[in-house]
Write a protein that holds these residues in place. Structure first.
Motif, short mmCIF file in Angstrom:
data_model
loop_
_atom_site.label_atom_id
_atom_site.label_comp_id
_atom_site.label_asym_id
_atom_site.label_seq_id
_atom_site.Cartn_x
_atom_site.Cartn_y
_atom_site.Cartn_z
N PHE A 91 0.84 -0.97 0.05
CA PHE A 91 0.04 -0.06 0.13
C PHE A 91 1.07 1.21 -0.12
O PHE A 91 0.86 2.07 -0.81
N ARG A 94 2.35 1.81 -3.10
CA ARG A 94 1.31 2.29 -4.30
C ARG A 94 0.99 3.62 -4.05
O ARG A 94 0.89 4.43 -5.03
N TYR A 95 0.77 3.88 -2.68
CA TYR A 95 0.34 5.44 -2.61
C TYR A 95 1.22 6.51 -2.78
O TYR A 95 0.90 7.45 -3.21
N TYR A 96 2.43 6.08 -2.19
CA TYR A 96 3.37 7.28 -2.33
C TYR A 96 4.37 7.19 -3.65
O TYR A 96 5.29 7.70 -3.90
N TYR A 356 6.63 9.47 3.64
CA TYR A 356 5.20 8.98 4.26
C TYR A 356 4.83 9.70 5.56
O TYR A 356 5.48 10.37 6.20
N TRP A 364 -4.46 3.35 7.94
CA TRP A 364 -4.69 2.34 7.22
C TRP A 364 -4.39 0.92 7.77
O TRP A 364 -5.19 0.03 7.51
N ARG A 725 -9.21 11.98 -4.48
CA ARG A 725 -7.87 11.49 -3.92
C ARG A 725 -7.85 10.40 -5.15
O ARG A 725 -6.76 10.03 -5.63
N GLN A 729 -4.45 9.59 -7.50
CA GLN A 729 -3.69 8.41 -7.67
C GLN A 729 -3.68 7.92 -8.76
O GLN A 729 -2.42 7.49 -9.31
N SER A 733 0.06 7.43 -11.00
CA SER A 733 0.66 6.27 -11.15
C SER A 733 0.96 6.28 -12.68
O SER A 733 2.13 5.79 -13.03
#
Length: 757
Positions: A91, A94-96, A356, A364, A725, A729, A733
């Motif tokens: 996660f 992927r998120y950062y 992060y 999360w 959001r 994202q 990506s």
């Protein structure tokens, strides 16, 4: 005999490449358990041997067979990293927008990432008996060259005896513990643990503290958390524990931790924003839970110590893990409760490498595990406060101080304009009413705290004759005067220089410091109150390990009359005899370009104000200001966080600023500003191509950063924004994938949910 199928391990390595790397797993032929996801392994990578994490196993590989190398060693003695930890890493990557290996490997202690240090770490504690696996005897002996006499002597001795303890093994070969652990990783030796642990809680025993009776508000908050701990059917909403300073939030945490630990084998993670808060809270937890193993995780630990604490958490032997932001990335297989103290603090956001937010990852992680999380603060972040107002977080409120004789301090403003406190009426930045209040506390035997969030003696050294100022040659910043060390120091790149005897431009001998830092305030107070015991706590006075805690201990013991400090003293400390807090130069943040500056200032002032009057003695807070009519100060006088937050959120919504929109920053740096700006313009053009462009995503023009040059690097940034959001994202990506293929001389990185713009 049937031919065994091919087996490949897909391994995450610490590289910026987004792929996993395939390695062939050798078939041993004697029923050895297969390698499983989560195991640490040693593999060849280029010309090096590196440590990686097995992410998945497969019987097929897209890589040509002749290019696949074999996996060297698997660290079978360490339990595999659990699936929920791997999901957290996925996660975060992927998120950062980072490669999985760049996230997962740095989350491990340095010693676990070193093929050379790993065997030595395991040999230090715990495992003390080594037993030969008969199935590996021939392979072990065959692996040893004839010239390796000591290693062969150890192997033959083990084969003859069957089992050796650590001392017997070391008598045969000085490097025995490391060799035996390497052979264990090959499957030739079985390591048997004694009762000794890989982590020994060697802290001195403390007097056991009994749990005090909770107030009605505390009891209601605890019961809500306890009910969530008892539920097994659904993930509870995060709790936002909003309590005024001194309301006993820590006591609610302790009761919740005690309830969580009633579950067999359960673990609890407690996060604090700064290292200097760890020792105080650690003592509180040790006194309350003397029979539980507590591990601490923060960057102030030696690497070996940090690795042992991490191993204790990973193996489930440490049931309470207390740490700063890096602790949120620890492996905690039996996690039952997470507590984030001072959840608003910007220190929870990492500002380098993987950028992060530990608070957000903790939320999360709690949702993923279906466990409660408690976010506590007297001044919650506006993001968390809005979620509570929306019902996404459950708000728990403590309106009164926990001690029946403790009341919130009276906050008063010293209006430097209205009261005629002109520059000449100030004594090195200290107004006479503030100095008078300090004198009163000295006469009563009480303590005073003066807060100035600027270290050093003065922000700049200047020449009145020609206007020269002490600028940093490597940064767009000034060299700060540190008078006691007779040095000029840049607080951005670390450059130091001697104080010049004369102006470098005109030769004038009369150089003067402009502005004030904590050192100058300390000097002024020492001159005004020569018999007072004065201490200064900032990043300069607490460089040595343990020095901050030693100074705090002196304050708690009453050995200090006047404490001067930066934000290090503003939160989390229970100074029982401090009855006066003085705030100097708060106005500087009122007119910042940063839209979060007001939120941070209000939080700082509320937190530092809360240090006064905590033990039944009336507390007073004096704030020097030239803008006494500012709405921020009006809310502060009323201790009205809710009113202040409502006003800020209304302004943010009108301006479409977070939390009503979501942001990312692409930053670039190069030797020349034009190179950084050119790359950012190229990135903006890429983001507006038909394949990537989104109506919900806005890319602004690239601009130089406020502090353009740091350490001879010129810096610029590009802001990306979206009200959605998921849309942001999805855009990031695809965009980052294109950026990785863009050739540029600039160094760049992406920061999601930036705190500083």
């Amino acid at each position: 005999m049937p031919v065994p199928p091919d087996l490949f391990a897909r391994v995450a390595l610490d590289t910026p490449l987004t792929t996993l790397f395939d390695y062939r797993v050798q078939y041993t032929g004697h029923g050895e358990p297969p390698i499983v996801p989560g195991q640490l392994v040693q593999v060849p990578f280029g010309r090096r041997q590196v440590v990686g994490v097995v992410w998945e196993m497969t019987q097929r590989s897209e890589v040509p067979s002749q290019k696949i190398r074999s996996l060297e060693i698997a660290w079978r003695e360490l339990p595999p990293l659990p699936a929920d930890w791997r999901a957290l890493m996925e996660f975060a990557a992927r998120y950062y927008q980072r490669a999985l290996g760049e996230v997962a490997l740095p989350a491990l202690p340095t010693h676990l990432r070193s093929a050379a240090r790993w065997p030595r770490l395991l040999a230090e504690r715990g495992a003390r008996h080594f037993r030969l696996d008969p199935r590996g005897e021939s392979a072990l002996l065959a692996s040893l060259p004839a010239r390796a006499k000591a290693r062969r002597r150890l192997a033959e001795g083990l084969c003859a005896a069957g089992t050796l303890d650590a001392d017997e093994a070391r008598a045969l070969c000085a490097q025995a513990p490391e060799l035996l652990h390497q052979w264990a990783a090959q499957g030739w030796v079985i390591v048997e643990n004694t009762d000794a642990d890989d982590y020994a809680d060697a802290a001195a025993p403390l007097e056991v503290a009994a749990a005090p009776r909770l107030t009605d508000e505390q009891q209601a908050a605890f019961e809500a958390i306890d009910a969530a701990l008892r539920r097994e059917d659904a993930a509870p909403a995060p709790f936002l524990l909003h309590g005024v300073t001194g309301s006993g939030k820590t006591e609610v945490y302790l009761h919740a931790v005690a309830a969580a630990l009633l579950h067999p084998g359960a673990q609890v993670l407690v996060l604090v924003p700064e290292i200097n808060l760890t020792p105080q809270l650690e003592q509180v937890f040790r006194r309350r839970f003397p029979k539980e193993t507590l591990a601490t995780l923060h960057s102030g630990l030696a690497e070996g110590e940090r690795a042992r604490h991490w191993l204790a958490a990973h193996r489930g032997r440490a049931r309470i893990v207390l740490g700063t932001r890096l602790a949120v990335l620890a492996s905690l297989p039996h996690l039952r409760l997470i507590v984030v103290d001072e959840e608003h603090d910007p220190s929870y956001k990492q500002q380098e490498s993987l950028r992060y937010s530990a608070r957000d990852l903790a939320v999360w992680r709690a949702h993923q595990r279906g466990i409660p999380i408690v976010l506590g603060s007297a001044t919650p972040s506006l993001d968390s406060w809005r979620r509570a107002q929306q019902g996404r977080y459950r708000l728990l409120t403590l309106r009164e101080r926990a001690s029946p004789d403790a009341v919130l301090p009276e906050v008063r403003l010293i209006d430097l304009q209205r009261e005629g406190q002109a520059q000449r009426a100030l004594e090195d930045g200290l107004a006479q009413p503030l100095l008078g209040a300090v004198a009163q506390r000295l006469a009563r035997g009480q303590q005073s705290l003066l807060f100035l969030n600027r270290r050093g003696y003065a922000p700049v050294l200047a020449c009145d004759a020609c206007g020269w100022i002490s600028g940093c040659p490597r940064c767009s910043a000034h060299l700060v005067l540190h008078k006691s060390e007779r040095r000029l120091r840049c607080h951005h790149c670390g450059l130091e220089a001697a104080i010049p005897r004369a102006c470098p431009d005109c030769g004038n001998l009369d150089l003067a410091p402009l502005g004030r830092g904590t050192q100058r305030i300390e000097e002024t107070l020492a001159r005004r109150f020569p018999n007072a015991r004065i201490a200064r706590i900032d990043a300069d006075s607490t460089r040595r390990k343990g020095s901050a805690q030693a100074l705090f201990d002196e304050v708690h013991a009453g050995a200090i009359d006047i404490l001067v400090g930066t934000q290090m003293v503003a939160k989390g400390h229970d100074f029982r005899n401090v009855t006066l807090v003085g705030v100097i130069n708060a106005d500087a943040a009122l007119f910042s370009h940063d839209f979060r500056a007001g939120e941070r200032l209000f939080s700082q002032l509320m937190q530092v104000s809360g240090r006064a009057g905590r033990a039944g003695q009336p507390g007073e807070v004096l704030i020097q200001t030239r803008y006494a009519d500012h709405p921020l100060y009006a809310a502060l006088l009323r201790h009205d966080y809710a009113g202040f937050a409502a006003g800020q959120l209304a302004e943010r919504e009108q301006a479409s600023l977070p939390p009503f929109t979501h942001q990312a920053l692409l930053r670039a740096e190069a030797r020349a500003l034009a190179v950084a700006l050119e790359f950012l313009q190229t990135a903006r053009d890429l983001g507006q191509t038909p394949e990537l462009a989104s109506a919900q995503v806005t890319l602004y023009d690239p601009v130089p950063m406020t502090l353009v040059r740091v350490a001879n690097s010129e810096r610029a940034q590009l802001l990306v924004e979206s009200p959605s959001r998921p849309a942001l994202q999805q855009f990031l990506s695809g965009w980052v994938a294109r950026l990785r293929d863009t050739k540029t001389a600039a160094r760049w990185y992406l920061e999601v949910d930036p705190l500083d713009i």
